[in-house]
Design a protein around this motif. Structure first.
Motif, mmCIF file in Angstrom:
data_model
loop_
_atom_site.group_PDB
_atom_site.id
_atom_site.type_symbol
_atom_site.label_atom_id
_atom_site.label_comp_id
_atom_site.label_asym_id
_atom_site.label_seq_id
_atom_site.Cartn_x
_atom_site.Cartn_y
_atom_site.Cartn_z
ATOM 1 N N MET A 178 3.578 -3.478 -4.701
ATOM 2 C CA MET A 178 3.090 -2.200 -4.430
ATOM 3 C C MET A 178 4.397 -1.370 -4.284
ATOM 4 O O MET A 178 4.755 -1.166 -3.035
ATOM 5 N N TYR A 179 5.036 -0.648 -5.279
ATOM 6 C CA TYR A 179 6.465 -0.308 -4.810
ATOM 7 C C TYR A 179 6.355 1.043 -5.346
ATOM 8 O O TYR A 179 7.400 1.766 -5.297
ATOM 9 N N SER A 180 5.318 1.807 -5.981
ATOM 10 C CA SER A 180 5.102 3.167 -6.193
ATOM 11 C C SER A 180 4.832 4.287 -5.476
ATOM 12 O O SER A 180 4.161 3.698 -4.384
ATOM 13 N N PHE A 181 5.095 5.364 -5.421
ATOM 14 C CA PHE A 181 4.931 6.399 -4.428
ATOM 15 C C PHE A 181 3.481 6.766 -4.631
ATOM 16 O O PHE A 181 2.482 7.494 -3.777
ATOM 17 N N SER A 182 2.576 6.146 -5.851
ATOM 18 C CA SER A 182 1.258 6.570 -5.932
ATOM 19 C C SER A 182 0.459 5.868 -5.073
ATOM 20 O O SER A 182 0.713 4.601 -4.578
ATOM 21 N N ASP A 183 -0.995 6.181 -5.087
ATOM 22 C CA ASP A 183 -1.815 5.439 -4.313
ATOM 23 C C ASP A 183 -2.303 4.270 -5.053
ATOM 24 O O ASP A 183 -2.307 4.239 -6.255
ATOM 25 N N PRO A 184 -2.623 3.256 -4.284
ATOM 26 C CA PRO A 184 -2.958 1.918 -5.164
ATOM 27 C C PRO A 184 -4.399 2.237 -5.672
ATOM 28 O O PRO A 184 -5.368 2.809 -4.798
ATOM 29 N N CYS A 185 -4.433 1.551 -6.745
ATOM 30 C CA CYS A 185 -5.801 1.796 -7.361
ATOM 31 C C CYS A 185 -6.463 0.571 -7.634
ATOM 32 O O CYS A 185 -7.458 0.467 -8.135
ATOM 33 N N TRP A 186 -5.572 -0.532 -7.459
ATOM 34 C CA TRP A 186 -6.011 -1.966 -7.713
ATOM 35 C C TRP A 186 -5.956 -2.950 -6.555
ATOM 36 O O TRP A 186 -5.173 -2.609 -5.611
ATOM 37 N N ALA A 187 -6.565 -4.001 -6.619
ATOM 38 C CA ALA A 187 -6.347 -4.915 -5.858
ATOM 39 C C ALA A 187 -6.313 -6.380 -6.327
ATOM 40 O O ALA A 187 -6.671 -6.611 -7.378
ATOM 41 N N SER A 188 -5.329 -7.195 -5.892
ATOM 42 C CA SER A 188 -5.166 -8.617 -6.079
ATOM 43 C C SER A 188 -6.031 -9.540 -5.285
ATOM 44 O O SER A 188 -5.747 -9.252 -3.998
ATOM 45 N N ILE A 189 -7.209 -9.679 -5.534
ATOM 46 C CA ILE A 189 -8.297 -10.236 -4.620
ATOM 47 C C ILE A 189 -7.792 -11.641 -3.811
ATOM 48 O O ILE A 189 -7.822 -11.744 -2.792
ATOM 49 N N ASN A 190 -6.995 -12.416 -4.653
ATOM 50 C CA ASN A 190 -6.694 -13.684 -4.030
ATOM 51 C C ASN A 190 -5.237 -13.690 -3.096
ATOM 52 O O ASN A 190 -4.981 -14.654 -2.347
ATOM 53 N N ARG A 191 -4.838 -12.404 -3.296
ATOM 54 C CA ARG A 191 -3.502 -12.229 -2.511
ATOM 55 C C ARG A 191 -3.718 -11.347 -1.390
ATOM 56 O O ARG A 191 -2.959 -11.093 -0.609
ATOM 57 N N GLY A 192 -4.808 -10.760 -1.380
ATOM 58 C CA GLY A 192 -5.190 -9.910 -0.290
ATOM 59 C C GLY A 192 -4.478 -8.578 -0.163
ATOM 60 O O GLY A 192 -4.110 -8.051 0.983
ATOM 61 N N ILE A 193 -4.005 -7.969 -1.348
ATOM 62 C CA ILE A 193 -3.262 -6.979 -1.458
ATOM 63 C C ILE A 193 -3.751 -5.747 -2.374
ATOM 64 O O ILE A 193 -4.543 -5.798 -3.156
ATOM 65 N N LEU A 194 -3.230 -4.549 -1.969
ATOM 66 C CA LEU A 194 -3.702 -3.435 -2.969
ATOM 67 C C LEU A 194 -2.516 -2.952 -3.779
ATOM 68 O O LEU A 194 -1.285 -3.049 -3.197
ATOM 69 N N ILE A 195 -2.590 -2.689 -5.206
ATOM 70 C CA ILE A 195 -1.378 -2.445 -5.629
ATOM 71 C C ILE A 195 -1.630 -1.243 -6.497
ATOM 72 O O ILE A 195 -2.623 -0.828 -6.770
ATOM 73 N N CYS A 196 -0.401 -0.685 -6.905
ATOM 74 C CA CYS A 196 -0.248 0.485 -7.855
ATOM 75 C C CYS A 196 -0.561 0.245 -9.301
ATOM 76 O O CYS A 196 -0.395 -0.959 -9.732
ATOM 77 N N ASP A 197 -0.760 1.165 -10.046
ATOM 78 C CA ASP A 197 -0.658 1.061 -11.507
ATOM 79 C C ASP A 197 0.571 0.085 -12.054
ATOM 80 O O ASP A 197 0.420 -0.886 -12.918
ATOM 81 N N GLU A 198 1.635 0.459 -11.625
ATOM 82 C CA GLU A 198 2.928 -0.032 -12.185
ATOM 83 C C GLU A 198 2.944 -1.768 -11.858
ATOM 84 O O GLU A 198 3.179 -2.438 -12.780
ATOM 85 N N CYS A 199 2.756 -1.991 -10.620
ATOM 86 C CA CYS A 199 2.711 -3.406 -10.413
ATOM 87 C C CYS A 199 1.413 -4.082 -10.824
ATOM 88 O O CYS A 199 1.589 -5.366 -11.276
ATOM 89 N N CYS A 200 0.557 -3.563 -11.042
ATOM 90 C CA CYS A 200 -0.705 -3.983 -11.554
ATOM 91 C C CYS A 200 -0.407 -4.537 -13.193
ATOM 92 O O CYS A 200 -0.775 -5.401 -13.614
ATOM 93 N N SER A 201 0.585 -3.622 -13.806
ATOM 94 C CA SER A 201 0.731 -4.078 -15.181
ATOM 95 C C SER A 201 1.398 -5.397 -15.222
ATOM 96 O O SER A 201 1.364 -6.045 -16.353
ATOM 97 N N VAL A 202 2.373 -5.642 -14.173
ATOM 98 C CA VAL A 202 2.815 -7.146 -14.011
ATOM 99 C C VAL A 202 1.963 -8.160 -13.652
ATOM 100 O O VAL A 202 1.961 -9.163 -14.166
ATOM 101 N N HIS A 203 0.932 -7.936 -12.721
ATOM 102 C CA HIS A 203 0.031 -8.719 -12.111
ATOM 103 C C HIS A 203 -0.987 -9.178 -13.392
ATOM 104 O O HIS A 203 -1.102 -10.458 -13.474
ATOM 105 N N ARG A 204 -1.227 -8.303 -14.018
ATOM 106 C CA ARG A 204 -2.396 -8.711 -15.260
ATOM 107 C C ARG A 204 -1.795 -9.651 -16.248
ATOM 108 O O ARG A 204 -2.322 -10.621 -16.573
ATOM 109 N N SER A 205 -0.394 -9.799 -16.289
ATOM 110 C CA SER A 205 0.434 -10.374 -17.170
ATOM 111 C C SER A 205 0.500 -12.021 -16.657
ATOM 112 O O SER A 205 0.894 -12.818 -17.485
ATOM 113 N N LEU A 206 0.447 -12.149 -15.342
ATOM 114 C CA LEU A 206 0.520 -13.524 -14.612
ATOM 115 C C LEU A 206 -0.631 -14.236 -14.881
ATOM 116 O O LEU A 206 -0.354 -15.543 -14.703
#
Length: 364
Positions: free
Chosen positions: A1-29
């Motif tokens: 979660m390193y963008s200035f934009s509001d988090p729009c996504w969550a990583s359920i098993n990590r217990g965090i909220l993430i922005c679009d940029e970081c979500c693009s990486v999380h999805r590839s994992l």
């Protein structure tokens, strides 16, 4: 979660909220690393969303960045990715180190017998779930505690304890990490039984939903509705709109092989199809919510299920082939999975370690 934009996504098993940029990486994992879900455009069981928000608000992110909080880390040059860094490679490498390699998680002193350490952690988890301290339990799970641990002295699992105590959010967390609501304790009772006995009726209903999460998700994907578990309906088998279309040889082979599979291999296939449903639905939400002129590029596309190193190469290849099924072929496969799951549970009950087969354990 390193963008200035509001988090729009969550990583359920990590217990965090993430922005679009970081979500693009999380999805590839892959889901075995990070289970992502959009906060607004994806349906949420209310208590699951509450669990994630509670973890986020109580600083769950510090679990995954533990060693980075040490001033010595700054002195050694280790640092978090910053909002100004590029997604590739800077943020992507940091996210992989943080969630895939668990590079910054607190490490216990090395011991000769790792299984003893896991057992100790699991016993701590067993005791902790009767309280509302979610981040403590997530920390134990991150270190290797087992959500389905059967306590030899107590004769039950952490989910039994959480259900008896009415700890709904703890039950959600345990289920995310693979706890099975159908597991029987030494007295033959399940967590659902204890929730009902304790008057925690909403929790009991939610545990039943979790137990059938896999087949519920597949049915909802095709027809937008779920079974009425309260009234004893546990399966919905959708009908194909046009069953006259010819299937490819790939789809025909899959259909023929399905019913002859052993229970174990059928379970694996059902899990893989569930993951493919999640990939397709998440991709649809992703494409619908992005600024196509800036964010949607080839680097953000997840064309097939990422490799899970815990699976064999044969299984990983089969998982990736699911992306080649067109909409009709894939829908046919999903219906076949649902039909055979119902047959196996109702007509030919499967047996697990406790003599009862459930579907909740497929989400670990």
């Amino acid at each position: 979660m390193y963008s200035f934009s509001d988090p729009c996504w969550a990583s359920i098993n990590r217990g965090i909220l993430i922005c679009d940029e970081c979500c693009s990486v999380h999805r590839s994992l892959g889901r075995h690393i990070s289970q992502v879900r959009h906060l607004k455009h994806t349906p949420w069981p209310p208590t699951l969303l509450q669990m994630v928000e509670t973890l986020y608000n109580n600083g769950a992110n510090s679990i995954w960045e533990h060693s980075l909080l040490d001033p010595a880390s700054v002195m050694s040059g280790r640092r978090k990715a910053s909002p100004q860094d590029k997604v590739h490679p800077n943020k992507a490498e940091f996210i992989r180190a943080k969630y895939q390699m668990l590079a910054f998680v607190h490490r216990l002193p090395c011991r000769e017998d790792d299984s003893v350490t896991a057992k100790d952690l699991s016993k701590q988890l067993h005791s902790s779930v009767r309280t509302g301290n979610l981040e403590t339990c997530l920390r134990l799970l991150s270190l290797g505690a087992q959500a389905n641990f059967f306590h030899p002295e107590k004769g039950n699992t952490p989910l039994h304890v959480a259900a008896k105590a009415g700890q709904t959010l703890q039950a959600e967390l345990l289920a995310v990490y693979g706890a099975d609501p159908g597991t029987q304790d030494s007295n033959g009772k399940t967590p659902v039984d204890y929730a009902r006995q304790g008057g925690h009726h909403e929790l009991a209903e939610r545990l039943v939903e979790i137990q059938y999460e896999l087949t519920d998700r597949l049915a909802f994907y095709l027809c937008g509705r779920k079974p009425d578990h309260k009234n004893g309906q546990h399966f919905v088998i959708p009908q194909m709109a046009d069953s006259s279309l010819d299937l490819s040889e790939l789809a025909k082979a899959a259909k023929k092989k399905l019913q002859s599979l052993s229970n174990h291999l059928f379970e694996e296939l059902a899990m893989d199809v569930y993951d493919e449903v999640d990939r397709r639905e998440t991709d649809a939400v992703w494409l619908a919510t992005q600024n196509h002129s800036t964010l949607v590029t080839e680097t953000t596309v997840v064309p097939f299920l990422p490799v899970n190193p815990e699976y064999s190469s044969t299984r990983n290849q089969g998982r990736q082939k699911l992306a080649r099924f067109n909409a009709h072929e894939f829908a046919t496969l999903v219906i076949d999975i649902l039909s055979d799951a119902k047959r196996r549970q109702q007509g030919n009950p499967l047996t697990g370690s406790k003599g009862e087969y459930t579907f909740g354990c497929w989400l670990s």
